[in-house]
Scaffold this motif. Structure first.
Motif, PDB file in Angstrom:
ATOM      1  N   ARG A  15       0.824  -1.209   0.000  1.00 51.80           N
ATOM      2  CA  ARG A  15       0.000   0.000   0.000  1.00 51.80           C
ATOM      3  C   ARG A  15       0.862   1.265   0.000  1.00 51.80           C
ATOM      4  NH1 ARG A  15      -3.872  -2.208   4.556  1.00 51.80           N
ATOM      5  NH2 ARG A  15      -5.083  -3.648   3.285  1.00 51.80           N
ATOM      6  N   ILE A  16       1.877   1.256   0.837  1.00 52.49           N
ATOM      7  CA  ILE A  16       2.777   2.414   0.894  1.00 52.49           C
ATOM      8  C   ILE A  16       3.465   2.607  -0.449  1.00 52.49           C
ATOM      9  CG2 ILE A  16       4.911   3.292   1.932  1.00 52.49           C
ATOM     10  CD1 ILE A  16       3.943   2.036   4.586  1.00 52.49           C
ATOM     11  N   ALA A  17       3.907   1.523  -1.070  1.00 52.34           N
ATOM     12  CA  ALA A  17       4.576   1.610  -2.376  1.00 52.34           C
ATOM     13  C   ALA A  17       3.623   2.145  -3.440  1.00 52.34           C
ATOM     14  CB  ALA A  17       5.117   0.245  -2.786  1.00 52.34           C
ATOM     15  N   ILE A  18       2.377   1.710  -3.414  1.00 49.27           N
ATOM     16  CA  ILE A  18       1.387   2.177  -4.392  1.00 49.27           C
ATOM     17  C   ILE A  18       1.099   3.664  -4.183  1.00 49.27           C
ATOM     18  CG2 ILE A  18      -1.055   2.001  -5.069  1.00 49.27           C
ATOM     19  CD1 ILE A  18      -0.759  -1.061  -4.608  1.00 49.27           C
ATOM     20  N   VAL A  19       0.947   4.083  -2.934  1.00 46.30           N
ATOM     21  CA  VAL A  19       0.699   5.495  -2.643  1.00 46.30           C
ATOM     22  C   VAL A  19       1.882   6.352  -3.083  1.00 46.30           C
ATOM     23  CG1 VAL A  19       0.418   7.176  -0.774  1.00 46.30           C
ATOM     24  CG2 VAL A  19      -0.961   5.093  -0.790  1.00 46.30           C
ATOM     25  N   LEU A  20       3.099   5.923  -2.784  1.00 50.50           N
ATOM     26  CA  LEU A  20       4.286   6.672  -3.182  1.00 50.50           C
ATOM     27  C   LEU A  20       4.418   6.739  -4.702  1.00 50.50           C
ATOM     28  CD1 LEU A  20       6.934   5.528  -0.554  1.00 50.50           C
ATOM     29  CD2 LEU A  20       5.747   7.718  -0.690  1.00 50.50           C
ATOM     30  N   ALA A  21       4.111   5.643  -5.381  1.00 50.98           N
ATOM     31  CA  ALA A  21       4.158   5.651  -6.852  1.00 50.98           C
ATOM     32  C   ALA A  21       3.102   6.603  -7.408  1.00 50.98           C
ATOM     33  CB  ALA A  21       3.953   4.238  -7.394  1.00 50.98           C
ATOM     34  N   GLY A  22       1.924   6.617  -6.823  1.00 54.78           N
ATOM     35  CA  GLY A  22       0.868   7.537  -7.261  1.00 54.78           C
ATOM     36  C   GLY A  22       1.265   8.990  -7.064  1.00 54.78           C
ATOM     37  N   ILE A  23       1.860   9.287  -5.904  1.00 52.46           N
ATOM     38  CA  ILE A  23       2.320  10.657  -5.651  1.00 52.46           C
ATOM     39  C   ILE A  23       3.388  11.044  -6.658  1.00 52.46           C
ATOM     40  CG2 ILE A  23       3.590  12.094  -4.005  1.00 52.46           C
ATOM     41  CD1 ILE A  23       2.062  10.603  -1.771  1.00 52.46           C
ATOM     42  N   ALA A  24       4.301  10.134  -6.948  1.00 52.89           N
ATOM     43  CA  ALA A  24       5.369  10.426  -7.918  1.00 52.89           C
ATOM     44  C   ALA A  24       4.801  10.695  -9.304  1.00 52.89           C
ATOM     45  CB  ALA A  24       6.367   9.275  -7.966  1.00 52.89           C
ATOM     46  N   VAL A  25       3.810   9.910  -9.714  1.00 55.82           N
ATOM     47  CA  VAL A  25       3.196  10.099 -11.033  1.00 55.82           C
ATOM     48  C   VAL A  25       2.464  11.433 -11.097  1.00 55.82           C
ATOM     49  CG1 VAL A  25       1.361   9.239 -12.557  1.00 55.82           C
ATOM     50  CG2 VAL A  25       3.033   7.663 -11.609  1.00 55.82           C
ATOM     51  N   ILE A  26       1.754  11.766 -10.044  1.00 52.00           N
ATOM     52  CA  ILE A  26       0.993  13.017 -10.025  1.00 52.00           C
ATOM     53  C   ILE A  26       1.921  14.229  -9.911  1.00 52.00           C
ATOM     54  CG2 ILE A  26      -0.643  14.377  -8.652  1.00 52.00           C
ATOM     55  CD1 ILE A  26      -2.021  11.666  -7.989  1.00 52.00           C
ATOM     56  N   ALA A  27       2.958  14.148  -9.089  1.00 53.73           N
ATOM     57  CA  ALA A  27       3.830  15.288  -8.836  1.00 53.73           C
ATOM     58  C   ALA A  27       4.914  15.486  -9.892  1.00 53.73           C
ATOM     59  CB  ALA A  27       4.488  15.137  -7.469  1.00 53.73           C
ATOM     60  N   SER A  28       5.247  14.470 -10.657  1.00 54.75           N
ATOM     61  CA  SER A  28       6.384  14.580 -11.580  1.00 54.75           C
ATOM     62  C   SER A  28       6.216  15.684 -12.632  1.00 54.75           C
ATOM     63  CB  SER A  28       6.702  13.242 -12.235  1.00 54.75           C
ATOM     64  OG  SER A  28       5.619  12.778 -12.992  1.00 54.75           O
ATOM     65  N   PRO A  29       5.047  15.876 -13.249  1.00 50.45           N
ATOM     66  CA  PRO A  29       4.948  16.992 -14.197  1.00 50.45           C
ATOM     67  C   PRO A  29       5.202  18.349 -13.538  1.00 50.45           C
ATOM     68  CG  PRO A  29       3.108  15.514 -14.504  1.00 50.45           C
ATOM     69  CD  PRO A  29       3.823  15.071 -13.264  1.00 50.45           C
ATOM     70  N   TYR A  30       4.704  18.527 -12.332  1.00 45.92           N
ATOM     71  CA  TYR A  30       4.921  19.779 -11.606  1.00 45.92           C
ATOM     72  C   TYR A  30       6.400  19.964 -11.289  1.00 45.92           C
ATOM     73  CZ  TYR A  30       4.804  23.266  -7.906  1.00 45.92           C
ATOM     74  OH  TYR A  30       5.034  24.369  -7.140  1.00 45.92           O
ATOM     75  N   LEU A  31       7.047  18.900 -10.809  1.00 43.36           N
ATOM     76  CA  LEU A  31       8.466  18.987 -10.470  1.00 43.36           C
ATOM     77  C   LEU A  31       9.320  19.226 -11.711  1.00 43.36           C
ATOM     78  CD1 LEU A  31       8.681  16.147  -7.802  1.00 43.36           C
ATOM     79  CD2 LEU A  31       8.614  18.617  -7.418  1.00 43.36           C
ATOM     80  N   ILE A  32       8.965  18.622 -12.823  1.00 38.32           N
ATOM     81  CA  ILE A  32       9.688  18.847 -14.077  1.00 38.32           C
ATOM     82  C   ILE A  32       9.526  20.297 -14.515  1.00 38.32           C
ATOM     83  CG2 ILE A  32       9.713  18.280 -16.540  1.00 38.32           C
ATOM     84  CD1 ILE A  32       9.065  15.375 -15.687  1.00 38.32           C
ATOM     85  N   PHE A  33       8.317  20.817 -14.422  1.00 33.94           N
ATOM     86  CA  PHE A  33       8.068  22.219 -14.770  1.00 33.94           C
ATOM     87  C   PHE A  33       8.881  23.151 -13.879  1.00 33.94           C
ATOM     88  CE2 PHE A  33       5.715  26.127 -13.802  1.00 33.94           C
ATOM     89  CZ  PHE A  33       5.778  26.734 -15.046  1.00 33.94           C
ATOM     90  N   LYS A  34       8.906  22.907 -12.576  1.00 37.34           N
ATOM     91  CA  LYS A  34       9.647  23.755 -11.642  1.00 37.34           C
ATOM     92  C   LYS A  34      11.152  23.680 -11.909  1.00 37.34           C
ATOM     93  CE  LYS A  34       6.718  25.999  -9.279  1.00 37.34           C
ATOM     94  NZ  LYS A  34       6.673  27.448  -9.442  1.00 37.34           N
ATOM     95  N   ALA A  35      11.658  22.512 -12.251  1.00 39.90           N
ATOM     96  CA  ALA A  35      13.078  22.380 -12.578  1.00 39.90           C
ATOM     97  C   ALA A  35      13.403  23.176 -13.847  1.00 39.90           C
ATOM     98  CB  ALA A  35      13.453  20.921 -12.758  1.00 39.90           C
ATOM     99  N   TYR A  36      12.536  23.112 -14.846  1.00 41.76           N
ATOM    100  CA  TYR A  36      12.735  23.878 -16.077  1.00 41.76           C
ATOM    101  C   TYR A  36      12.668  25.375 -15.789  1.00 41.76           C
ATOM    102  CZ  TYR A  36      11.907  25.927 -20.636  1.00 41.76           C
ATOM    103  OH  TYR A  36      11.982  26.720 -21.756  1.00 41.76           O
ATOM    104  N   GLU A  37      11.699  25.777 -14.971  1.00 40.18           N
ATOM    105  CA  GLU A  37      11.550  27.183 -14.618  1.00 40.18           C
ATOM    106  C   GLU A  37      12.795  27.691 -13.886  1.00 40.18           C
ATOM    107  OE1 GLU A  37       8.183  29.946 -12.497  1.00 40.18           O
ATOM    108  OE2 GLU A  37       8.666  28.043 -11.538  1.00 40.18           O
TER     109      GLU A  37
END
Length: 192
Positions: A15-37
């Protein structure tokens, strides 16, 4: 009993692994955008200089959702690394030659507000220009879309553009970059 506890532990780990994977999938576009910015914001500093951190940043877009044709105004204060600040101070009056574009792009302060270099007193007549010194707020208000720069931040930039020892260069999109070796800072302002 041991088998039951082991199963619960494995389920909890899944369950913890699934939740962490979900957070990573949801947050990755935002983090990529912030890194580019961040890369884009840091790219505004002339190449031989290195930034320790961004001390202050205020940028705003007027007229929509940040699309081409919108009016944009921004002011960023970068703190240089100690090594970069020392390098800039060691260059002294020859710093403009060491920056990209050399003497043709970089001008020694105080800001020359006459002739074709006048980008500061847009609305003043020739007589009014000499009544008050240039200010960073006036530059930011070029097209009437000013931003509320934190008190004190504009004073630092004003000292850099009014006193000898700093260098400034105009860039694309109505921008100006000011290198202030004495304070170990770079100021970037744009109004366009």
């Amino acid at each position: 009993r041991r088998k039951f506890r082991a199963t619960q532990h494995e389920d909890r780990a899944k369950r913890i692994a699934i939740v962490l994977a979900g957070i990573a999938v949801i947050a990755s576009p935002y983090l990529i955008f912030k890194a580019y910015e961040l890369h884009f914001v840091l790219a505004r500093v002339p190449s031989p200089l290195h930034v320790a951190w961004i001390e202050y940043r205020l940028e705003d877009s007027f007229g929509g959702i940040g699309m081409p044709g919108d009016n944009e105004t921004g002011f960023v204060v970068y703190r240089l690394t100690e090594g970069s600040a020392e390098w800039a101070r060691s260059k002294g009056s020859r710093l403009g030659e060491a920056l990209p574009g050399g003497r043709t792009s970089w001008h020694a302060t105080p800001v020359d507000e006459t002739g074709s270099r006048n980008r500061w007193h847009h609305y003043d007549s020739e007589v009014e220009r000499h009544r008050h010194p240039v200010t960073i707020r006036e530059y930011l208000d070029t097209y009437g879309f000013s931003i509320p720069v934190e008190t004190g931040r504009d004073d630092e930039a004003n000292r850099a553009i009014r006193e000898a020892g700093s260098f400034y260069s105009y860039g694309r999109g109505g921008s100006v970059t000011i290198v202030d070796p004495a304070r170990g800072k770079v100021y970037f302002a744009y109004a366009g």
